[in-house]
Scaffold this motif. Structure first.
Motif, PDB file in Angstrom:
ATOM      1  N   VAL A  77      30.014  35.051  41.875  1.00 52.48           N
ATOM      2  CA  VAL A  77      30.889  35.772  40.953  1.00 52.48           C
ATOM      3  C   VAL A  77      31.865  34.814  40.283  1.00 52.48           C
ATOM      4  CG1 VAL A  77      32.746  37.486  40.831  1.00 52.48           C
ATOM      5  CG2 VAL A  77      30.681  37.983  42.145  1.00 52.48           C
TER       6      VAL A  77
ATOM      7  N   VAL B 133      39.098  38.013  36.194  1.00 51.41           N
ATOM      8  CA  VAL B 133      38.467  39.066  37.005  1.00 51.41           C
ATOM      9  C   VAL B 133      37.507  38.459  38.023  1.00 51.41           C
ATOM     10  CG1 VAL B 133      36.875  41.021  36.910  1.00 51.41           C
ATOM     11  CG2 VAL B 133      38.724  40.847  35.244  1.00 51.41           C
ATOM     12  N   SER B 134      36.779  37.420  37.637  1.00 49.95           N
ATOM     13  CA  SER B 134      35.827  36.801  38.563  1.00 49.95           C
ATOM     14  C   SER B 134      36.556  36.169  39.747  1.00 49.95           C
ATOM     15  CB  SER B 134      34.983  35.750  37.834  1.00 49.95           C
ATOM     16  OG  SER B 134      35.711  34.565  37.570  1.00 49.95           O
TER      17      SER B 134
ATOM     18  N   LEU C  32      37.729  39.046  42.148  1.00 46.42           N
ATOM     19  CA  LEU C  32      36.631  39.570  42.964  1.00 46.42           C
ATOM     20  C   LEU C  32      36.228  38.579  44.043  1.00 46.42           C
ATOM     21  CD1 LEU C  32      34.394  41.191  40.186  1.00 46.42           C
ATOM     22  CD2 LEU C  32      35.816  42.373  41.886  1.00 46.42           C
ATOM     23  N   SER C  33      36.199  37.295  43.710  1.00 44.20           N
ATOM     24  CA  SER C  33      35.865  36.277  44.695  1.00 44.20           C
ATOM     25  C   SER C  33      36.865  36.280  45.848  1.00 44.20           C
ATOM     26  CB  SER C  33      35.825  34.898  44.033  1.00 44.20           C
ATOM     27  OG  SER C  33      35.626  33.871  44.978  1.00 44.20           O
TER      28      SER C  33
ATOM     29  N   LEU D 268      38.637  38.765  46.987  1.00 42.37           N
ATOM     30  CA  LEU D 268      38.410  39.940  47.838  1.00 42.37           C
ATOM     31  C   LEU D 268      37.223  39.726  48.773  1.00 42.37           C
ATOM     32  CD1 LEU D 268      38.976  42.815  45.241  1.00 42.37           C
ATOM     33  CD2 LEU D 268      40.471  42.179  47.157  1.00 42.37           C
TER      34      LEU D 268
END
Length: 432
Positions: free
Chosen positions: A21, A179-180, A183-184, A186
């Motif tokens: 991601v 955003v990437s 997400l990474s 998380l």
């Protein structure tokens, strides 16, 4: 059960997803950042400043960063680094939306993103061998999958997406990368915790950093593995600095075509990562590394002489294949032979050598393009890569690789035999 049939643990799947991601966002920025810089300036030296800024943290903090990673919880370090990078990207996104983007701002953001990358990449490199019990075959498989996904995301899918998102607005690719990273972060939080290696003697941070650097420079194999990307980065950054300009002025392609050109390189990289294990088994890791270096140099030579975008894309694909195989074989070997308590420092020292060379390559590319023409940096890069092949071939020979793997296995066996549980069994007469 042998490593040939062992399965990669579940935790690796989450690590793979997190890095994939994040790599997708990096691919978006890989195409968008030079194009964003081109909207601000056409000066090759100014473009070189932006390119070089992202590599400077390794020059300033590389070895110390590795020493800190060897002290800190590696999973937590990765999570904090990606969270910070996600928040940072809001600044240039706002500047782009307000039409106040500038070269100094882009260079500053590139520097801070590079600092976050220093801690994330070092921690991830040190975390993986602990997750896989330093099994050479598992490390090679894992690195092949990580490199393949990284290449597909950051090179194959990301650059065209970055070029397309830039059409929607200059802030859009920056927000996509943010955003990437979020997400990474998380996904990294869900990884299993690994115990930190405890040094036998408590030392100062500077002393620990020096110990890690000395370990690399005293070992000819590790030094050879470090010199490969160091010299390679001089060459590749010289090319990358002028590639957008080369594509526009010499090949006559626009933003979308530039993204597709980078995709050709990524396609080759994906193939190279996929066949790395085969090359290592067939030729031996040392010989395979020598062959990939020669392939990279010849491919850049072909790129410099390319008469059109199709030949340039083929040359970049071949170069990407050599790079993809190298980035699987080299790190896998290093992770298999370096002791756990030194892994962060050795990884960061090796990466620092590579990244310290990158600013020189960026400025070299900008200067050669300014003093001569846009193809001169490509010819210079090809010469450097071919010279490196001759210099490092003996340092990373099959003989040295096999000796280092045997020594690592002996060290791991001795550590297991001297573990507290094993010693207690020996004293009581019990069985292991």
């Amino acid at each position: 059960m042998t490593s040939d049939v062992r399965q990669l643990p579940t935790g690796f799947g989450r690590l793979w997803t997190a890095q994939t991601v994040s790599s997708l966002g990096d691919g978006v920025m890989h195409a968008a950042l030079p194009l964003l810089a081109l909207t601000v300036t056409r000066d090759p030296m100014a473009l070189a400043v932006v390119t070089a800024a992202g590599t400077l943290p390794w020059l300033l903090f590389g070895v110390l960063g590795g020493a800190l990673v060897d002290r800190w919880d590696r999973r937590r370090t990765m999570c904090i680094a990606d969270t910070a990078r996600a928040m940072l990207l809001a600044i240039p996104a706002a500047a782009a939306a307000l039409d106040v983007l500038s070269v100094p701002l882009l260079a500053t953001v590139a520097f801070l993103l590079g600092l976050g990358g220093l801690f994330f990449d070092t921690a991830a490199t040190a975390y993986l061998p602990d997750l896989l019990d330093r099994d050479p075959a598992l490390l090679e498989r894992a690195n092949a999958r990580l490199r393949g996904a990284q290449t597909a995301a950051s090179g194959f899918a990301g650059p065209p997406a970055g070029s397309a998102l830039l059409v929607l607005g200059r802030a859009v690719p920056l927000l996509a990368d943010a955003v990437s990273f979020a997400l990474s972060a998380l996904l990294v939080r869900s990884l299993p915790a690994m115990p930190r290696p405890v040094p036998a003697v408590r030392e100062s941070l500077l002393r620990q950093a020096r110990a890690g650097a000395s370990y690399v420079f005293r070992d000819r194999l590790l030094l050879g593995l470090a010199l490969r990307p160091a010299v390679g980065n001089v060459a590749f950054l010289a090319v990358e600095t002028v590639l957008a300009l080369f594509a526009h002025d010499r090949l006559g392609i626009g933003a979308l075509g530039f993204g597709l050109l980078l995709t050709a390189e990524a396609t080759g990289g994906l193939l190279g990562a996929g066949i790395a294990s085969f090359l290592g088994r067939r030729l031996g890791t040392g010989t395979a590394l020598t062959c990939t270096a020669a392939v990279e140099g010849l491919a850049i030579l072909g790129l410099a002489a390319a008469p059109n975008a199709y030949v340039a894309g083929l040359a970049l694909a071949v170069c990407g294949a050599g790079m993809g195989a190298t980035m699987v074989l080299g790190p896998s070997l290093r992770q298999a032979i370096v002791p756990a308590h030194l892994m962060g420092r050795v990884a960061s020292t090796s990466r620092m050598l590579a990244m310290c060379a990158a600013p020189f390559g960026a400025f070299l590319g900008g200067w050669l393009a300014t003093a001569y023409d846009v193809r001169t940096p490509l010819y210079a890069a090809a010469g450097l890569l071919l010279a490196m092949t001759a210099v490092t071939s003996s340092m990373t020979s099959n003989r040295r690789v096999e000796a280092a793997l045997r020594a690592s296995l002996d060290r791991q066996s001795a550590a297991k035999d001297s573990s507290p549980a094993r010693l207690a069994d020996a004293v009581s007469g019990g069985t292991a």
